[in-house]
Motif scaffolding. Structure first.
Motif, PDB file in Angstrom:
ATOM      1  N   LEU A   1      12.659 154.066  15.661  1.00 44.69           N
ATOM      2  CA  LEU A   1      11.350 154.503  16.135  1.00 44.69           C
ATOM      3  C   LEU A   1      10.689 153.337  16.841  1.00 44.69           C
ATOM      4  CD1 LEU A   1       9.002 156.596  16.224  1.00 44.69           C
ATOM      5  CD2 LEU A   1       8.241 155.639  14.032  1.00 44.69           C
ATOM      6  N   LEU A   2      10.249 153.552  18.065  1.00 41.56           N
ATOM      7  CA  LEU A   2       9.602 152.511  18.861  1.00 41.56           C
ATOM      8  C   LEU A   2       8.105 152.740  18.901  1.00 41.56           C
ATOM      9  CD1 LEU A   2      12.064 152.190  21.892  1.00 41.56           C
ATOM     10  CD2 LEU A   2      12.233 151.221  19.598  1.00 41.56           C
ATOM     11  N   ASP A   3       7.384 151.711  19.317  1.00 42.35           N
ATOM     12  CA  ASP A   3       5.930 151.822  19.359  1.00 42.35           C
ATOM     13  C   ASP A   3       5.435 152.624  20.557  1.00 42.35           C
ATOM     14  OD1 ASP A   3       6.496 150.058  21.373  1.00 42.35           O
ATOM     15  OD2 ASP A   3       5.153 148.471  20.686  1.00 42.35           O
ATOM     16  N   ASP A   4       6.351 153.092  21.416  1.00 42.60           N
ATOM     17  CA  ASP A   4       5.941 153.984  22.506  1.00 42.60           C
ATOM     18  C   ASP A   4       6.153 155.449  22.150  1.00 42.60           C
ATOM     19  OD1 ASP A   4       8.652 154.016  22.478  1.00 42.60           O
ATOM     20  OD2 ASP A   4       8.936 153.647  24.623  1.00 42.60           O
ATOM     21  N   ASN A   5       6.251 155.731  20.829  1.00 44.05           N
ATOM     22  CA  ASN A   5       6.392 157.100  20.314  1.00 44.05           C
ATOM     23  C   ASN A   5       7.696 157.756  20.764  1.00 44.05           C
ATOM     24  OD1 ASN A   5       3.978 156.787  19.074  1.00 44.05           O
ATOM     25  ND2 ASN A   5       2.962 158.527  20.027  1.00 44.05           N
ATOM     26  N   THR A   6       8.785 157.023  20.706  1.00 41.16           N
ATOM     27  CA  THR A   6      10.095 157.580  21.011  1.00 41.16           C
ATOM     28  C   THR A   6      11.040 157.330  19.836  1.00 41.16           C
ATOM     29  OG1 THR A   6      10.818 155.544  22.104  1.00 41.16           O
ATOM     30  CG2 THR A   6       9.834 157.265  23.484  1.00 41.16           C
ATOM     31  N   ILE A   7      11.896 158.329  19.579  1.00 43.27           N
ATOM     32  CA  ILE A   7      12.933 158.219  18.555  1.00 43.27           C
ATOM     33  C   ILE A   7      14.277 158.146  19.262  1.00 43.27           C
ATOM     34  CG2 ILE A   7      13.990 159.291  16.535  1.00 43.27           C
ATOM     35  CD1 ILE A   7      11.440 160.731  15.987  1.00 43.27           C
ATOM     36  N   HIS A   8      15.135 157.249  18.815  1.00 42.73           N
ATOM     37  CA  HIS A   8      16.434 157.046  19.438  1.00 42.73           C
ATOM     38  C   HIS A   8      17.525 157.162  18.377  1.00 42.73           C
ATOM     39  CE1 HIS A   8      14.600 155.359  23.182  1.00 42.73           C
ATOM     40  NE2 HIS A   8      13.637 155.077  22.320  1.00 42.73           N
ATOM     41  N   LEU A   9      18.600 157.834  18.760  1.00 40.71           N
ATOM     42  CA  LEU A   9      19.754 157.989  17.879  1.00 40.71           C
ATOM     43  C   LEU A   9      20.885 157.114  18.385  1.00 40.71           C
ATOM     44  CD1 LEU A   9      21.190 159.445  15.518  1.00 40.71           C
ATOM     45  CD2 LEU A   9      21.893 161.207  17.167  1.00 40.71           C
ATOM     46  N   TRP A  10      21.399 156.254  17.503  1.00 42.93           N
ATOM     47  CA  TRP A  10      22.487 155.328  17.826  1.00 42.93           C
ATOM     48  C   TRP A  10      23.714 155.707  17.009  1.00 42.93           C
ATOM     49  CZ3 TRP A  10      21.622 151.137  21.250  1.00 42.93           C
ATOM     50  CH2 TRP A  10      20.287 150.950  21.623  1.00 42.93           C
ATOM     51  N   GLU A  11      24.877 155.442  17.580  1.00 41.22           N
ATOM     52  CA  GLU A  11      26.128 155.695  16.887  1.00 41.22           C
ATOM     53  C   GLU A  11      27.041 154.473  16.995  1.00 41.22           C
ATOM     54  OE1 GLU A  11      28.013 159.175  18.304  1.00 41.22           O
ATOM     55  OE2 GLU A  11      26.572 160.562  17.402  1.00 41.22           O
ATOM     56  N   ILE A  12      27.792 154.241  15.944  1.00 39.95           N
ATOM     57  CA  ILE A  12      28.831 153.209  15.958  1.00 39.95           C
ATOM     58  C   ILE A  12      30.133 153.904  16.327  1.00 39.95           C
ATOM     59  CG2 ILE A  12      30.060 151.476  14.610  1.00 39.95           C
ATOM     60  CD1 ILE A  12      27.575 151.222  12.872  1.00 39.95           C
ATOM     61  N   VAL A  13      30.601 153.650  17.538  1.00 40.04           N
ATOM     62  CA  VAL A  13      31.778 154.342  18.062  1.00 40.04           C
ATOM     63  C   VAL A  13      32.894 153.338  18.305  1.00 40.04           C
ATOM     64  CG1 VAL A  13      30.400 156.164  19.117  1.00 40.04           C
ATOM     65  CG2 VAL A  13      30.961 154.131  20.437  1.00 40.04           C
ATOM     66  N   GLN A  14      34.096 153.853  18.412  1.00 40.93           N
ATOM     67  CA  GLN A  14      35.277 153.026  18.616  1.00 40.93           C
ATOM     68  C   GLN A  14      35.701 153.082  20.070  1.00 40.93           C
ATOM     69  OE1 GLN A  14      38.619 154.127  16.236  1.00 40.93           O
ATOM     70  NE2 GLN A  14      40.040 152.770  17.307  1.00 40.93           N
ATOM     71  N   ARG A  15      35.839 151.915  20.670  1.00 43.77           N
ATOM     72  CA  ARG A  15      36.338 151.805  22.033  1.00 43.77           C
ATOM     73  C   ARG A  15      37.219 150.565  22.124  1.00 43.77           C
ATOM     74  NH1 ARG A  15      30.858 152.822  25.684  1.00 43.77           N
ATOM     75  NH2 ARG A  15      30.531 155.022  25.130  1.00 43.77           N
ATOM     76  N   GLU A  16      38.415 150.750  22.640  1.00 45.85           N
ATOM     77  CA  GLU A  16      39.359 149.650  22.834  1.00 45.85           C
ATOM     78  C   GLU A  16      39.568 148.870  21.536  1.00 45.85           C
ATOM     79  OE1 GLU A  16      37.820 147.299  25.960  1.00 45.85           O
ATOM     80  OE2 GLU A  16      38.029 148.865  27.494  1.00 45.85           O
ATOM     81  N   ASN A  17      39.760 149.622  20.460  1.00 44.65           N
ATOM     82  CA  ASN A  17      40.031 149.030  19.141  1.00 44.65           C
ATOM     83  C   ASN A  17      38.884 148.158  18.648  1.00 44.65           C
ATOM     84  OD1 ASN A  17      42.577 150.239  19.030  1.00 44.65           O
ATOM     85  ND2 ASN A  17      43.501 148.545  20.181  1.00 44.65           N
ATOM     86  N   ARG A  18      37.686 148.432  19.124  1.00 41.89           N
ATOM     87  CA  ARG A  18      36.520 147.698  18.666  1.00 41.89           C
ATOM     88  C   ARG A  18      35.387 148.673  18.419  1.00 41.89           C
ATOM     89  NH1 ARG A  18      35.210 143.278  23.003  1.00 41.89           N
ATOM     90  NH2 ARG A  18      35.971 144.891  24.416  1.00 41.89           N
ATOM     91  N   SER A  19      34.470 148.272  17.569  1.00 42.52           N
ATOM     92  CA  SER A  19      33.306 149.094  17.252  1.00 42.52           C
ATOM     93  C   SER A  19      32.129 148.664  18.122  1.00 42.52           C
ATOM     94  CB  SER A  19      32.939 148.964  15.771  1.00 42.52           C
ATOM     95  OG  SER A  19      33.972 149.466  14.962  1.00 42.52           O
TER      96      SER A  19
END
Length: 1013
Positions: free
Chosen positions: A92-110
């Motif tokens: 949650l940011l102070d500009d009233n926005t919610i963001h969804l993050w994901e830990i994904v796998q790419r090239e054998n790295r997270s």
């Protein structure tokens, strides 16, 4: 008409070689996040998340596991929440926005990737509140969009129906055993237990103190509230008593009226103990400026006094609901300047050293030094001196040394992703300062009430600014270290494995050489301690060289094989034999007209007057030249205009085909601070003649002067008998008097000379002493190679004339090809005042590549940059963070494999089918996205409920939204519409009337409803 054309195009073979040698990339950020603002912890995956005011998201796991994400907009992160076991994070940011993050796998790295964002209703700046309940089966997100939550008026007692409102919602906590009930705390003190299913009040708790926070007890039979008066209350939850007027207990620990508010409180009821953590509650008059957190356990009472503001904290405890007790094991506190971990299972609750996130800026960083390819023996001795455990030694170990304002030198393990602290060396115990007096006062204060315990190492205030470290030089083969400070002190140290109690030899070197007419008006020298001093194992001082006048040391170098050190200040340079404890040379570099250095700080007034006078003259000239008559376009004048245009076109063509060279004005010899010594170096080369080589010392000044001295160094058997002698061999004056940044001597093959002991210990190839040597002198404006011993110019490159920039940092680095380990080249690496990096071949000085590295506005970052001998670099991106970059293509591949985070077993493969929201979002786009998700068996299902209040039946207006997330959420608000995709969605008012209801067991749907704010 003659044109001078450039040389033909680049050689393809050479371009291929450059691609195998050079590649630029910023690899990792070291240190503590600057200006942290939010904290979260995932107990299942054991991940720590920190958000900053600049919008950065940093994830930390086991040592070596770090991920960084950055929001598109530069807004402060106010809250972070992990979704239980899903590898997803909400911010949650102070500009009233919610963001969804994901830990994904790419090239054998997270990787940490932002997949969705949602704009909350209301204008930016309205404080929003997030609460997320994590369970293995579902995640419930509560978003408080406005400052208050609605409750029916008939449920509120008459005394709470006065003109004053209930105030904003301060806390929102779900019932630990029943997810359909939430505890709502209002600022005025009213606490409501609300049932989500039946939408009615279950219990009312009538608090009379201003509320700060709430926390549930594990069983859900009671909760604790903290208040602005520095106290806390325990309330019992009973179904038989819907309205509770008095708490079970009310406690004000410090027993005085005006206290700091307790803004957070955690309570754990275990078998034999009760632990309460809180910050605040201290008497405002006496301790209002302190940042405290108190731990209570029966009669045990400790008040942790931190050195910076507390941002947030959490405890590591048992999260299994089948267990009867929480059993907290550790307390993690995020401060504004560092991270503190407290062990709650050991007696006395000691601190636990963190494997990363160490505060680099515990005292302000003043200089840095990098050592590559550290020998195993030196590595083990440094770790032993820092009381660390020896670990398996790899082939590539790197040390980063940082000098600080408080007189300390800190050793960091720079071999991996995170900077691990190894050893801290202090020079304050050599001098007579006020440190001992301050320590006694601190110890005396700890015996008083409250029982304060100082926690944390962040200390921005130095006991004496003269202790600051300005320059560091190390010999990794002999274990010798030289540190130079602000008050002209130069300390020679030797690494010892045993404790020592000895006196320090003190020598004074007068750099003015009895020059008349000088009065030093700066700070005094640091008085050394008399008598013997006890030193712990590690680097121990053996000689203290005091420069007079006691100005800050601007350059220092060490040659351990010759037992010599060279140092320079703004007044001159000196050479010292630390084996015989005797000075060898002292040379004053002051110009007779150097008023700023000769007269001290008062001459700054004269320089200011002179600068103002010159500025007004330039303004006057520009005004006169600007007053030109208007051009009248007559027929004859048109012809002259056409001729002028043709001449301009010819000039433009010449500019396009001819390399641009800007005119450089020569600098005056009487410029202020022209005598500052910028660089020093030792070299075994040809200076007297072309047949006999020997030790030499080189010094470069701010006025473009280079001094070369031939040294007569006795053999190792005669060190104690004969003294070192120095004779001036050459003196070079650059034409434009540009400051000399670096000096390096090259052998007959054009390679830099090896370090001391490298050849004698068979650690490097012997230099070519058959061919003619050369010296590479880098000034702020150009690079120039002179042949030795005649000092005749061989080649040069005018960087300022061609590029319009000035040199700030220079280093010689070795680059190995990606294609073959046997092929390598030496290159001159240069950082300019514009923040870009230029690389040149050596000794031909042909430009190779150019990279944009640092913003030109980041002056501190440019000044703090340090290059390594293997083609890497470090610079400060904030007072507490180093940015690491690589210029070597081979090292870049190795760094990427070393920095690969272990792949987390996240179910998130939806990052490959994320919805593109860069352009206009249409219904067809959403349908295509959902169909793609359907075929990959990854479908988003949510339940959205809106409770809209009205002035007739509610005490105050508000909007409350609950999202039930099983595998993700896709929400986007456009104008007055809210679009969402779901398999089950409902839109209802508080009265239960359905406006829209859509249920679907398997399929896709796009629903559009009007969102009334």
């Amino acid at each position: 008409m003659k044109f001078r054309f450039r040389r033909q195009g680049n050689d393809p073979h050479r371009e291929k070689i450059k691609q195998d040698l050079f590649a630029f990339s910023k690899t990792v950020e070291h240190g503590f996040p600057n200006q942290p603002s939010a904290l979260a912890y995932d107990p299942k995956r054991q991940l720590l998340a920190i958000g900053t005011k600049s919008g950065a998201m940093k994830i930390y796991g086991a040592p070596g596991v770090e991920m960084t994400g950055l929001h598109k907009d530069t807004a402060a992160v106010t809250q972070i929440h992990f979704l239980y076991g899903q590898g997803r994070i909400l911010s949650l940011l102070d500009d009233n926005t919610i963001h969804l993050w994901e830990i994904v796998q790419r090239e054998n790295r997270s990787h940490l990737v932002e997949v969705h964002s949602f704009n909350l209703p209301g204008r930016p700046g309205i404080e929003s509140f997030l609460n997320l309940q994590n369970t293995p089966n579902k995640s419930l997100l509560f978003v408080m969009l406005f400052t208050c939550l609605v409750i029916p008026l008939f449920s509120v007692p008459e005394e709470y129906k006065c003109g004053k409102s209930l105030g904003p919602v301060e806390s929102l906590q779900e019932h630990p055993q029943d997810s359909d009930k939430i505890l709502i705390g209002y600022s005025r003190g009213l606490v409501v237990l609300w049932d989500l299913n039946s939408r009615h009040v279950v219990n009312l708790f009538l608090g009379k103190q201003q509320l700060e926070s709430l926390v549930w007890e594990r069983s859900g039979n009671s909760f604790v509230s903290s208040h602005s008066d520095g106290g806390y209350m325990v309330w019992a939850v009973s179904s038989s008593n819907p309205c509770t007027h008095d708490p079970i207990s009310s406690t004000v620990p410090y027993g005085e009226p005006k206290h700091m508010p307790i803004t957070h409180i955690f309570t754990y009821f275990s078998l034999v103990l009760t632990i309460t953590h809180r910050f605040g509650g201290m008497p405002r008059a006496s301790y209002g400026d302190r940042h405290c957190l108190t731990i209570l356990q029966d009669s045990n009472h400790v008040t942790l006094d931190f050195t910076s503001r507390v941002i947030d904290f959490f405890t590591i405890h048992c999260t299994d609901k089948d267990k009867e007790f929480d059993d907290p094991s550790a307390l993690v506190v995020l401060l504004e300047e560092e991270l503190i971990v407290i062990d709650l299972q050991m007696a006395g609750w000691p601190t636990v050293p963190a494997p990363y996130l160490a505060p680099l800026h515990s005292s302000a960083i003043t200089c840095s030094c990098h050592i590559s390819n550290v020998l195993p023996k030196l590595w083990e001795r440094v770790i032993s001196a820092g009381h660390g455990l020896s670990e398996l030694f790899s082939s590539q170990k790197e040390l980063l040394l940082t000098g600080h304002e408080d007189g300390t030198v800190r050793f960091w393990d720079a071999s991996g992703v995170s900077l691990k602290p190894l050893y801290k060396l202090s020079t304050a115990n050599i001098f007579q300062t006020d440190c001992d007096h301050n320590d006694s006062l601190t110890q005396a204060g700890e015996e008083e009430w409250p029982p304060f315990r100082k926690v944390g190492c962040f200390d921005p205030y130095s006991d004496d600014p003269r202790l600051g470290i300005q320059k560091i030089s190390v010999c990794k083969y002999s274990g010798k270290l030289v540190v130079a400070g602000t008050a002209g002190q130069v300390i020679v140290m030797v690494l010892s494995d045993e404790k020592s109690d000895h006196m320090i030899d003190v020598a004074t070197v007068d750099l003015l050489q009895d020059r008349e007419g000088f009065t030093w008006k700066g700070h005094d020298r640091l008085p050394p301690k008399s008598g013997s001093v006890v030193f712990a194992p590690g680097f121990q001082p053996v000689v203290l060289v005091q420069c007079m006048p006691p100005a800050a040391v601007t350059a220092v170098t060490l040659h351990a094989e010759w037992n010599l050190i060279a140092f320079g200040t703004s007044h001159g340079f000196g050479l010292f034999d630390y084996h015989r404890r005797s000075p060898v040379l002292a040379r004053c570099t002051l110009h007779p007209n150097d008023s700023l250095a000769m007269e001290g700080p008062l001459s700054r007034v004269k320089s200011l007057k002179k600068s103002l006078r010159q500025s007004f003259r330039r303004i006057r000239k520009s005004r006169v030249s600007g007053k030109k008559r208007a051009v009248v376009y007559s027929p004859t004048n048109k012809v002259s205009v056409c001729l002028e245009i043709s001449r301009t076109c010819i000039t433009i063509l010449q500019v396009l085909v001819t390399p641009v060279q800007r005119r450089i004005e020569p600098r005056s010899a009487d410029d202020s601070l022209s005598g500052v010594v910028r660089c020093l170096c030792f070299a075994d080369t040809f200076l007297r003649d072309g047949t006999h080589h020997g030790p030499t010392m080189w010094a470069g000044t701010n006025s473009g002067s280079v001094y070369a001295y031939a040294l007569d160094v006795p053999s190792q058997e005669k060190f104690s008998e004969q003294s070192v002698e120095a004779l001036l061999g050459k003196e070079i004056q650059l034409m434009h008097r540009a400051p000399v940044v670096s000096i390096a001597v090259l052998d007959g093959r054009g390679n830099p000379l090896p370090e001391p002991y490298e050849v004698s210990r068979d650690l490097a190839k012997a230099p070519d002493m058959q061919g003619s040597h050369s010296v590479l002198i880098a000034s702020e404006e150009q690079f120039k190679v002179f042949m030795l011993p005649k000092v005749s110019a061989k080649t040069k490159f005018k960087l300022t004339a061609h590029e319009g920039c000035r040199v700030r940092k220079v280093a010689l680095s070795n680059f190995t090809s990606v294609s073959s380990e046997e092929y390598s080249e030496n290159a001159l690496v240069c950082l300019t005042n514009l923040g870009d990096i230029h690389m040149f071949s050596v000794p031909a000085l042909r430009p190779q590549v150019r990279y944009d590295c640092i913003r030109k506005e980041d002056i501190s970052g440019i000044a703090s940059c340090v290059f390594t001998k293997t083609g890497q670099g470090f610079y400060l991106i904030s007072p507490s963070e180093y940015e690491r970059f690589s210029l070597s293509a081979r090292l870049l591949d190795e760094m990427r494999s070393a920095l690969s985070s272990p792949v987390l077993d996240s179910p998130n493969s939806s990052a490959d089918i994320t919805l593109d929201t860069t352009g206009e979002l249409t219904v067809e786009d959403v349908k295509d996205f959902l169909m793609c998700a359907l075929f990959t068996d990854l479908f988003w299902s949510i339940t959205v409920e809106f409770i809209l209040g009205s002035p007739q039946c509610f005490a105050s207006l508000g909007l409350w939204m609950k999202l039930r997330i099983t595998s993700g959420t896709s929400l986007k608000k456009m104008g007055g519409l809210l679009e969402f995709s779901s398999t089950e969605a409902s839109w209802q008012t508080a009265g239960g009337e359905e406006h829209l209801q859509h249920k679907q067991t398997r399929g896709t749907a796009v629903n559009t409803v009007v969102c009334e704010e």
